[in-house]
Write an enzyme that holds these catalytic residues in place. Structure first.
Site, short mmCIF file in Angstrom:
data_model
loop_
_atom_site.label_atom_id
_atom_site.label_comp_id
_atom_site.label_asym_id
_atom_site.label_seq_id
_atom_site.Cartn_x
_atom_site.Cartn_y
_atom_site.Cartn_z
N THR A 141 1.23 -1.29 -0.36
CA THR A 141 0.70 0.15 -0.28
C THR A 141 0.81 0.99 0.37
OG1 THR A 141 -1.90 1.29 1.04
CG2 THR A 141 -0.30 0.22 2.37
N LYS A 182 3.12 1.21 -4.05
CA LYS A 182 2.27 0.46 -4.79
C LYS A 182 2.54 0.58 -6.52
CE LYS A 182 -2.23 0.87 -3.18
NZ LYS A 182 -3.58 1.21 -3.65
N GLY A 219 -11.34 12.53 -7.56
CA GLY A 219 -10.48 12.47 -7.38
C GLY A 219 -9.79 11.76 -8.82
N GLY A 225 -17.43 1.49 1.17
CA GLY A 225 -15.95 1.25 0.71
C GLY A 225 -15.61 -0.20 1.23
N1 NAP Z 1 -12.40 0.71 0.47
C1 NAP Z 1 -10.68 0.34 -0.09
O1 NAP Z 1 -10.37 -1.05 -0.68
C2 NAP Z 1 -9.97 1.43 -0.52
C3 NAP Z 1 -8.88 0.99 -1.92
C4 NAP Z 1 -7.83 2.23 -1.67
C5 NAP Z 1 -8.25 3.68 -1.21
N2 NAP Z 1 -9.02 3.27 -0.46
C6 NAP Z 1 -9.82 5.12 -0.30
O2 NAP Z 1 -9.38 5.92 -1.17
C7 NAP Z 1 -8.79 7.50 -0.57
C8 NAP Z 1 -7.87 7.77 -1.73
O3 NAP Z 1 -6.87 6.97 -1.71
P1 NAP Z 1 -5.24 7.03 -2.94
O4 NAP Z 1 -5.15 5.95 -2.63
O5 NAP Z 1 -6.30 7.33 -4.67
O6 NAP Z 1 -4.77 8.76 -2.40
P2 NAP Z 1 -3.77 9.14 -3.09
O7 NAP Z 1 -3.20 8.35 -4.40
O8 NAP Z 1 -3.05 9.88 -2.23
O9 NAP Z 1 -5.33 10.12 -3.48
C9 NAP Z 1 -5.52 11.19 -3.23
C10 NAP Z 1 -7.10 11.37 -3.65
O10 NAP Z 1 -7.41 12.84 -3.06
C11 NAP Z 1 -7.97 14.25 -3.49
N3 NAP Z 1 -8.10 15.34 -2.64
C12 NAP Z 1 -7.36 14.81 -1.01
N4 NAP Z 1 -8.38 15.61 -0.30
C13 NAP Z 1 -8.55 16.06 -0.82
C14 NAP Z 1 -9.04 17.32 -0.19
N5 NAP Z 1 -9.22 17.76 0.60
N6 NAP Z 1 -9.34 17.99 -1.82
C15 NAP Z 1 -10.13 17.65 -2.83
N7 NAP Z 1 -9.51 15.85 -3.62
C16 NAP Z 1 -8.77 16.28 -2.37
C17 NAP Z 1 -6.14 13.92 -4.48
O11 NAP Z 1 -6.51 15.22 -5.42
P3 NAP Z 1 -4.66 16.09 -5.88
O12 NAP Z 1 -4.74 15.64 -6.97
O13 NAP Z 1 -5.56 17.52 -5.80
O14 NAP Z 1 -3.83 15.63 -4.92
C18 NAP Z 1 -5.83 13.20 -5.02
O15 NAP Z 1 -7.33 12.71 -5.70
C19 NAP Z 1 -8.37 6.90 0.31
O16 NAP Z 1 -9.13 7.78 1.03
C20 NAP Z 1 -8.57 5.92 1.37
O17 NAP Z 1 -8.50 5.51 1.94
C21 NAP Z 1 -10.24 2.54 -0.33
#
Ligand code: NAP
Length: 286
Positions: free
Chosen positions: A69, A73, A132, A249
């Site tokens: 994670t 990744k 996102g 989720g």
């Molecule tokens: N259910 C599951 O099995 C599962 C699996 C994977 C991930 N997830 C969840 O999915 C979420 C995203 O994970 P990720 O791995 O994609 O993270 P990541 O690669 O860090 O991407 C985060 C995304 O959120 C946006 N973001 C964060 N804070 C923000 C804010 N205050 N306002 C607007 N946009 C914001 C970022 O936009 P910018 O590009 O502008 O920074 C980016 O698009 C997490 O909460 C994680 O827990 C769940």
């Protein structure tokens, strides 16, 4: 003659940094225990500079595979022997599987989400809006594109990451895709059929709402949130108040876990045991 007892278990790892808040071990071990499987799943904090040594260590100890994670990744790809189809398209790996002595990278995030979504709606031919453009959005959008959704709209805070994802979808899939900027409460176009929050907005401890124009959430829309903690995010609560069907989720987490266990052991485990474990963890946490 007494029956021989083996104390050796098959080992699966989980690398992250930090990783203390990742509930996968509890969920996977619940499935191992339920099915009497001779496996152990071990969560380990691996800083980026130790990634190479950590993979070499797992090879030496004969691990059957591991999850990885944030932040590994993409970086993990350099330490593997090959990639499966989804990982190669998404350009990120969350699950590594030992096959004939080789470590092969897979991506089960998008597939896990899709299995969960199918319980509510068939995505084929649908118009999808994704908030996102990070790792989760990449996995989910590529898998949706491969499943024949009609159109994907990416809404992201930073243009740079949004453009990167649109470029990936255009290069690797045939889906119609557009990028929209995000200021204030985003108005959802009425034609949208599936909305997915792939940002970390709403993740504990900052349990806040995703900025959308609430009056544009309509009853024909399916609203999904990838966040697991808390399972019922403010975004999902708002969507439910507007009469939308909602998807949390946990289903994605459980399904990607089930796919991983099937890859490592060949066993199809019972997802309800895993879901119960996750619900138990977050009901006591809230
Ligand atoms: N259910 C599951 O099995 C599962 C699996 C994977 C991930 N997830 C969840 O999915 C979420 C995203 O994970 P990720 O791995 O994609 O993270 P990541 O690669 O860090 O991407 C985060 C995304 O959120 C946006 N973001 C964060 N804070 C923000 C804010 N205050 N306002 C607007 N946009 C914001 C970022 O936009 P910018 O590009 O502008 O920074 C980016 O698009 C997490 O909460 C994680 O827990 C769940």
């Amino acid at each position: 003659m007494p029956k021989e007892i083996s104390f050796k278990k098959e080992l699966i790892g989980n690398f992250g940094y930090p990783v203390w808040d990742n509930p996968t071990e509890a969920m996977v071990e619940a499935a191992f225990a339920h099915h009497g499987m001779n496996y152990r799943y071990v969560t380990t904090e691996v800083p980026p500079e130790n990634l190479r040594a950590a993979v070499a260590g797992l090879r030496a100890m004969g691990y059957k595979g591991f999850n990885c994670t944030i932040p590994h990744k993409v970086a993990i790809i350099d330490h593997l022997d090959g990639l499966g189809e989804s990982a190669s398209l998404i350009e990120a790996v969350n699950c590594v599987v030992e096959r004939d002595g080789k470590y092969i990278g897979e991506n089960t995030d998008g597939k896990g989400f899709l299995q969960s979504l199918r319980e509510v709606i068939d995505p084929e031919g649908k118009k999808v809006l994704i908030f996102g453009a990070g790792g989760a959005a990449r996995a989910v959008s590529v898998e949706l594109a491969l499943q024949g959704v009609e159109k994907i709209t990416i809404v992201n805070r930073s243009t740079h990451r949004g453009e990167g994802l649109v470029d990936l979808l255009q290069r690797k899939t045939a889906v119609q895709v557009e990028l929209k900027s995000w200021e204030g409460n985003y108005p959802i176009p009425a034609e949208t059929e599936i909305i997915i929050n792939c940002t970390s907005i709403g993740l504990s401890p900052q349990v806040v709402r995703v900025p959308v124009d609430k009056k544009t959430l309509l009853t024909h829309m399916v609203v999904c949130d990838l966040i697991v903690n808390p399972p019922k995010t403010p975004f999902l609560q708002e969507a439910a108040e507007c009469g939308c069907r909602i998807l949390d989720g946990i289903g994605m987490l459980v399904n990607q876990g089930r796919i991983g266990i099937k890859y490592w052991s060949g066993v199809d485990v019972d997802g309800s045991v895993m879901r119960r474990k996750i619900e138990e963890i977050y009901s006591t946490a809230s």
